[in-house]
Motif scaffolding. Sequence first.
Motif, short mmCIF file in Angstrom:
data_model
loop_
_atom_site.label_atom_id
_atom_site.label_comp_id
_atom_site.label_asym_id
_atom_site.label_seq_id
_atom_site.Cartn_x
_atom_site.Cartn_y
_atom_site.Cartn_z
N ALA A 182 -7.40 -3.78 8.93
CA ALA A 182 -6.08 -3.31 8.49
C ALA A 182 -4.93 -4.05 9.18
CB ALA A 182 -5.96 -1.80 8.74
N SER A 183 -5.22 -5.20 9.79
CA SER A 183 -4.14 -5.99 10.38
C SER A 183 -3.41 -6.76 9.28
CB SER A 183 -4.70 -6.97 11.42
OG SER A 183 -5.35 -8.06 10.78
N GLU A 184 -2.15 -7.10 9.53
CA GLU A 184 -1.36 -7.83 8.53
C GLU A 184 -1.91 -9.22 8.28
OE1 GLU A 184 2.77 -7.77 9.50
OE2 GLU A 184 3.01 -5.67 8.94
N ASP A 185 -2.58 -9.81 9.27
CA ASP A 185 -3.17 -11.14 9.09
C ASP A 185 -4.39 -11.10 8.17
OD1 ASP A 185 -1.32 -12.42 10.72
OD2 ASP A 185 -2.49 -12.06 12.54
N LEU A 186 -4.94 -9.91 7.96
CA LEU A 186 -6.10 -9.79 7.08
C LEU A 186 -5.72 -8.96 5.85
CD1 LEU A 186 -8.97 -9.42 9.71
CD2 LEU A 186 -8.26 -11.46 8.46
N TYR A 187 -6.36 -7.79 5.67
CA TYR A 187 -6.28 -7.11 4.37
C TYR A 187 -5.09 -6.20 4.18
CZ TYR A 187 -10.84 -9.17 4.00
OH TYR A 187 -11.86 -10.09 3.95
N ALA A 188 -4.33 -5.93 5.24
CA ALA A 188 -3.12 -5.13 5.06
C ALA A 188 -1.97 -5.95 4.49
CB ALA A 188 -2.70 -4.49 6.38
N LEU B 239 -8.94 0.39 2.34
CA LEU B 239 -8.32 0.22 3.64
C LEU B 239 -7.37 1.38 3.89
CD1 LEU B 239 -8.22 -2.28 5.68
CD2 LEU B 239 -6.02 -2.80 4.59
N HIS B 240 -7.45 1.96 5.08
CA HIS B 240 -6.47 2.96 5.48
C HIS B 240 -5.41 2.24 6.31
CE1 HIS B 240 -5.59 7.12 7.51
NE2 HIS B 240 -4.55 6.60 6.88
N ASN B 241 -4.29 1.95 5.67
CA ASN B 241 -3.22 1.21 6.31
C ASN B 241 -2.08 2.16 6.66
OD1 ASN B 241 -1.28 -0.57 7.18
ND2 ASN B 241 -0.95 -1.55 5.19
N LEU B 242 -1.98 2.51 7.94
CA LEU B 242 -0.94 3.43 8.39
C LEU B 242 0.47 2.85 8.20
CD1 LEU B 242 -2.61 4.71 11.66
CD2 LEU B 242 -2.22 6.03 9.59
N ASN B 243 0.54 1.54 8.01
CA ASN B 243 1.84 0.87 7.88
C ASN B 243 2.15 0.45 6.45
OD1 ASN B 243 2.43 0.92 10.75
ND2 ASN B 243 0.87 -0.68 10.98
N ARG B 244 1.54 1.13 5.48
CA ARG B 244 1.77 0.72 4.10
C ARG B 244 3.22 0.90 3.68
NH1 ARG B 244 -1.01 3.10 -1.35
NH2 ARG B 244 1.08 3.98 -1.60
N ASP B 245 3.87 1.94 4.16
CA ASP B 245 5.29 2.13 3.83
C ASP B 245 6.12 0.95 4.34
OD1 ASP B 245 4.56 4.51 2.76
OD2 ASP B 245 5.77 5.77 4.08
N ARG B 246 5.81 0.50 5.56
CA ARG B 246 6.52 -0.64 6.12
C ARG B 246 6.26 -1.91 5.31
NH1 ARG B 246 4.81 -2.33 11.99
NH2 ARG B 246 3.38 -3.70 10.86
N LYS C 70 11.70 -7.65 -11.94
CA LYS C 70 11.14 -6.33 -11.72
C LYS C 70 10.65 -6.21 -10.27
CE LYS C 70 9.82 -4.75 -16.32
NZ LYS C 70 8.76 -4.07 -17.10
N ILE C 71 10.57 -4.97 -9.82
CA ILE C 71 10.16 -4.66 -8.45
C ILE C 71 8.73 -4.15 -8.46
CG2 ILE C 71 10.71 -3.32 -6.38
CD1 ILE C 71 12.87 -5.34 -7.29
N PHE C 72 7.91 -4.65 -7.55
CA PHE C 72 6.51 -4.21 -7.44
C PHE C 72 6.47 -2.91 -6.65
CE2 PHE C 72 2.17 -4.72 -5.47
CZ PHE C 72 1.46 -4.64 -6.67
N VAL C 73 6.07 -1.83 -7.31
CA VAL C 73 6.15 -0.49 -6.70
C VAL C 73 4.77 0.13 -6.47
CG1 VAL C 73 8.46 -0.03 -7.58
CG2 VAL C 73 6.46 0.59 -8.98
N ARG C 74 3.74 -0.67 -6.51
CA ARG C 74 2.40 -0.10 -6.33
C ARG C 74 2.24 0.57 -4.96
NH1 ARG C 74 -3.38 -3.01 -7.94
NH2 ARG C 74 -4.37 -1.04 -8.52
N PHE C 75 2.95 0.06 -3.96
CA PHE C 75 2.85 0.61 -2.61
C PHE C 75 4.12 1.38 -2.22
CE2 PHE C 75 0.38 -3.54 -2.14
CZ PHE C 75 -0.81 -2.94 -2.50
N TYR C 76 4.84 1.85 -3.22
CA TYR C 76 6.08 2.58 -2.97
C TYR C 76 5.81 3.83 -2.11
CZ TYR C 76 10.57 4.86 -3.90
OH TYR C 76 11.80 5.45 -3.76
N PRO C 77 6.59 4.04 -1.05
CA PRO C 77 6.37 5.21 -0.18
C PRO C 77 6.51 6.52 -0.95
CG PRO C 77 7.85 3.63 0.87
CD PRO C 77 7.68 3.17 -0.55
N ILE D 135 -3.32 3.99 1.43
CA ILE D 135 -4.55 3.32 1.01
C ILE D 135 -4.24 2.00 0.29
CG2 ILE D 135 -6.51 3.48 -0.59
CD1 ILE D 135 -6.91 5.10 1.96
N GLN D 136 -5.08 0.99 0.57
CA GLN D 136 -5.10 -0.25 -0.21
C GLN D 136 -6.54 -0.54 -0.60
OE1 GLN D 136 -2.19 -2.18 2.91
NE2 GLN D 136 -2.51 -3.66 1.27
N SER D 137 -6.73 -1.02 -1.80
CA SER D 137 -8.09 -1.21 -2.30
C SER D 137 -8.73 -2.49 -1.76
CB SER D 137 -8.08 -1.28 -3.83
OG SER D 137 -9.40 -1.50 -4.32
#
Length: 484
Positions: free
Chosen positions: A56-62, A302-309, A357-364, A379-381
């Motif tokens: 879940a690091s930003e360098d990988l799947y987050a 992936l459980h990404n606690l920083n998805r909102d960010r 258009k704005i990508f809102v798939r991860f919208y908080p 969550i991210q797939s």
Amino acid sequence: MIVSRYKLLGVLVAFLLSGCNSWLDVEPYDKMTEDQVYASEQGIQKNLNGLYLKMASEDLYARELSCGVLDVLAQRYYISDSEHSYYKLSRYQYTDKDVKPFFESIWSAGWSLVTACNEILENVPKHQEVLSKRDYALVIGEALAVRTYMQFDIFRLFAPVYSAETENRAAIPLYDKPTDVPASIQTCGEVANRLISDIDSAIYLLQQDPILTDGIVLDDEDFWAYRNVRMNYYAAWGLKARMCWYLGEKYRAEAYRIATSLLEGKDPKSGATLKFGDTFEAITKDNAVKDRVYFPEMLFCLHNLNRDRLYKEMFSQDLESKVIFQGLTSYLGVLYNDNRDYRNRFWEQASGDEKVKIFVRFYPQTVLKSDKNPYTYQIQSLMRMSELYLIAAATASEEELQKEWLEKSRLNRGYQDHNMDGQDVNDILDKEWQREFYGEGQYFFYLKRNQVSILYGQDGNTKYEMKDYYQIPLPESEVNNRYE
């Protein structure tokens, strides 16, 4: 089948941040020896959970191996501002000083994850008496499968695409034990054989996975709950299907057999009946309004606690053009050309600018009491049931079978019966890979696997001849370390 017994914190993070007082009082975790760390069930579990936090690091799947680097390489966004930090990457300037760090970071973080897997695989067998026989097999199986998942993506990114012509070409190193000594570079054929062998071993070890009997249980107090947020039996088979599809003609029949067996509720190895269809359910039209990542379909996520960010730093329409990742309205209108397609909701019109258009798939979003899973919006797939439909369609031996699997896949996205009538299979396969995996990085590997020669930017005018862009050069740190 998702059974909910959650309380406040996600199972992975709760376990890592809590723990018995005696564990914390005896000695700080980072000062303990390996023997001490692995001498208890809790220590082993913490190390296993650590693998998923690394993923879940930003360098990988987050970020980079999902909506970041990989999607930029596939021209998934309209990046026109030359000051954008991904602008040069989107133009495939791999040797530029501003682009090299992207791949250095992915390479470093990827092998760090592989090392963490290898430490578990080396140390847990020395302390297997602290685990039950089933739990020991699950720990080893998960670590081996995660290592395979990571090494396979390093292979897909930094090596030539696998084929009969490239089988003996140099690819990447592989590591099966912790070491500071660079491993020799393996050929494409050697990498393929070893990774297939590894995932087969992981599948064997995961045969007693509780997901097979209990489905996905959402219970913060059960370490073996949330099975699709961890590598599990179904996900291991799904990974093998993905690997066999990517590896081409030699493995085509095996990819089809695995994907169709799972979708038909059969064990790909024994043929026994599985509860696959009860465990994973196609997203409904109503649920797709809010759950844009389609959690009920996820074999592995992936459980990404920083998805909102992540959303605020990449996709918020408050961002300037030199920062935001957005799409052209004209391009997306052609791609999502059926208003009944649930995936239209991945994008929303930018206020004040009809062109983008704005990508809102991860919208908080706010968790409601009615939400079965309190972590849906973190969550991210990493692998979804829909990928199995597309693999089945891509590897079927007859066009009618291909159309059959594509129609079934599209029915789960709001299309009507007979939606493949008069359609070109290869065109729809390409478009479905685009539509389905926005923000997930898989389309770049579709392009590479199929050696698509020409790729256009979203404006339709910028043309890239992709032959020289599919294989990313090994990072300088790796090359220098190898020849110093």
